[in-house]
Write an enzyme that holds these catalytic residues in place. Structure first.
Site, mmCIF file in Angstrom:
data_model
loop_
_atom_site.group_PDB
_atom_site.id
_atom_site.type_symbol
_atom_site.label_atom_id
_atom_site.label_comp_id
_atom_site.label_asym_id
_atom_site.label_seq_id
_atom_site.Cartn_x
_atom_site.Cartn_y
_atom_site.Cartn_z
ATOM 1 N N TYR A 151 21.514 82.546 12.775
ATOM 2 C CA TYR A 151 22.099 82.901 11.683
ATOM 3 C C TYR A 151 21.960 80.974 11.942
ATOM 4 O O TYR A 151 21.872 80.038 12.765
ATOM 5 C CB TYR A 151 23.402 83.161 11.202
ATOM 6 C CG TYR A 151 24.110 83.333 12.096
ATOM 7 C CD1 TYR A 151 24.633 81.898 12.613
ATOM 8 C CD2 TYR A 151 24.614 84.077 12.665
ATOM 9 C CE1 TYR A 151 25.587 82.092 13.775
ATOM 10 C CE2 TYR A 151 25.877 84.551 14.217
ATOM 11 C CZ TYR A 151 26.536 83.259 14.543
ATOM 12 O OH TYR A 151 27.082 82.812 15.581
ATOM 13 N N CYS A 152 22.302 80.494 10.809
ATOM 14 C CA CYS A 152 22.142 79.117 9.990
ATOM 15 C C CYS A 152 20.838 78.432 11.192
ATOM 16 O O CYS A 152 21.295 77.444 11.303
ATOM 17 C CB CYS A 152 23.161 78.404 10.411
ATOM 18 S SG CYS A 152 23.552 77.059 9.286
ATOM 19 N N PRO A 153 19.751 78.729 10.944
ATOM 20 C CA PRO A 153 19.081 77.798 11.829
ATOM 21 C C PRO A 153 18.309 76.740 11.120
ATOM 22 O O PRO A 153 18.667 76.207 10.438
ATOM 23 C CB PRO A 153 17.795 78.702 11.272
ATOM 24 C CG PRO A 153 17.937 79.434 10.106
ATOM 25 C CD PRO A 153 19.130 79.111 10.308
ATOM 26 N N LYS A 164 19.756 81.162 20.791
ATOM 27 C CA LYS A 164 21.117 79.688 20.642
ATOM 28 C C LYS A 164 22.263 79.927 20.208
ATOM 29 O O LYS A 164 23.093 81.430 20.826
ATOM 30 C CB LYS A 164 20.697 79.771 19.230
ATOM 31 C CG LYS A 164 21.652 78.631 17.588
ATOM 32 C CD LYS A 164 20.869 79.388 16.285
ATOM 33 C CE LYS A 164 22.190 77.902 15.903
ATOM 34 N NZ LYS A 164 21.867 78.020 14.157
#
Length: 286
Positions: A151-153, A164
């Site tokens: 998420y939120c790459p 991550k």
């Protein structure tokens, strides 16, 4: 980044811990307040009314959305789903997409002056290097590159062995910048990522969109505790952050908000609340 210490190794650096104490307002302390505080500090640093600053902050059961998330075709349904699950939902004023915050996630803001001379990439790289330095005795394997299906790459995702544990955003105000990172320290990373995955599934429903939203796979996310196989806590990382700051800076001070900073904060908080009105009103009307 070779010059990251030059950004932090100022004569004086200010330290603010908002991770476990109630701030100056009587109303509930939420992520809305944190983004407004960082804006106020960026203005103060820009105007040379405050030294560069490190601020630590934690918010429980919060989903922070990015500006593009507000344009999802079924955003109201997605936000309602989050709220019914007990999450406070906020749209931030800095870059990026949805992230999950709770008591196992530590946020660090590094607030620098003179950013007209500093590229956006240098701001990101300074934070990457600071975190690598802070954890240097535990690992030399922290890498910065986009983790697909997180998420939120972004290009400055922090990972160990392809998983991550942190993401960085940046907010510039006048000649000051708040470089903000969330660090997944402890707790259930899989559950956090699953919440974001389900939010996108509900908010998008497979429809084509102009913006490319992530197809979140919880298996590519993890916490520092899991990745390092060390029982780290948010308190541990707070101590490491302070020690790293003390090691590279001549003086570290703790200073209350001035009246000018508080006035800037109140103005920025009002702007944050206005930004979030469409989502709030949309839920109330649905």
């Amino acid at each position: 980044m070779e010059n990251w210490k030059n950004l932090i190794a100022q004569t004086t650096f200010r330290y603010i811990d908002h991770s476990s104490t109630k701030i100056f307002d009587q109303e509930a302390y939420t992520a809305l307040h944190s983004f407004a505080i960082d804006d106020a500090l960026a203005l103060s640093v820009s105007d040379q009314l405050s030294p560069p600053t490190m601020r630590l902050w934690v918010h429980s059961n919060t989903i922070v959305l990015g500006i593009p998330d507000a344009k999802l075709p079924y955003i109201n349904e997605g936000v309602q789903q989050l709220q019914q699950a007990g999450f406070h939902v906020v749209i931030r004023n800095s870059g990026g997409l949805a992230v999950a915050l709770d008591n196992g996630v530590l946020n660090i803001s590094l607030i620098f002056p003179d950013v007209k001379k500093l590229s956006i990439h240098e701001g990101y790289e300074a934070m990457v290097s600071f975190v690598q330095y802070m954890l240097r005795d535990l690992t030399a394997d922290i890498k910065a590159y986009e983790i697909v299906h997180s998420y939120c790459p972004g290009d400055y995702d922090l990972s160990i062995n392809g998983k991550k544990f942190a993401g960085i955003s940046q907010r510039r105000v006048k000649d000051g910048a708040a470089v903000q990172i969330y660090l997944d320290v402890e707790g259930n990373s899989y559950k956090r990522a699953s919440v974001i995955r389900d939010f996108y599934m509900t908010s998008k429903k497979g429809e084509p969109t102009k913006f490319s939203y992530p197809m979140v796979d919880p298996n590519v996310m993890s916490s520092l505790s899991e990745l390092l196989q060390t029982p780290l806590t948010v308190k541990d990382i707070k101590i490491r952050a302070m020690n790293a700051l003390l090691e590279v800076c001549e003086h570290v001070i703790e200073k209350d908000f001035t009246q000018t900073e508080y006035a800037h904060y109140r103005k920025r908080l009002a702007q944050m609340k206005k930004r979030n009105e469409p989502i709030i009103l949309g839920i109330e009307d649905s």
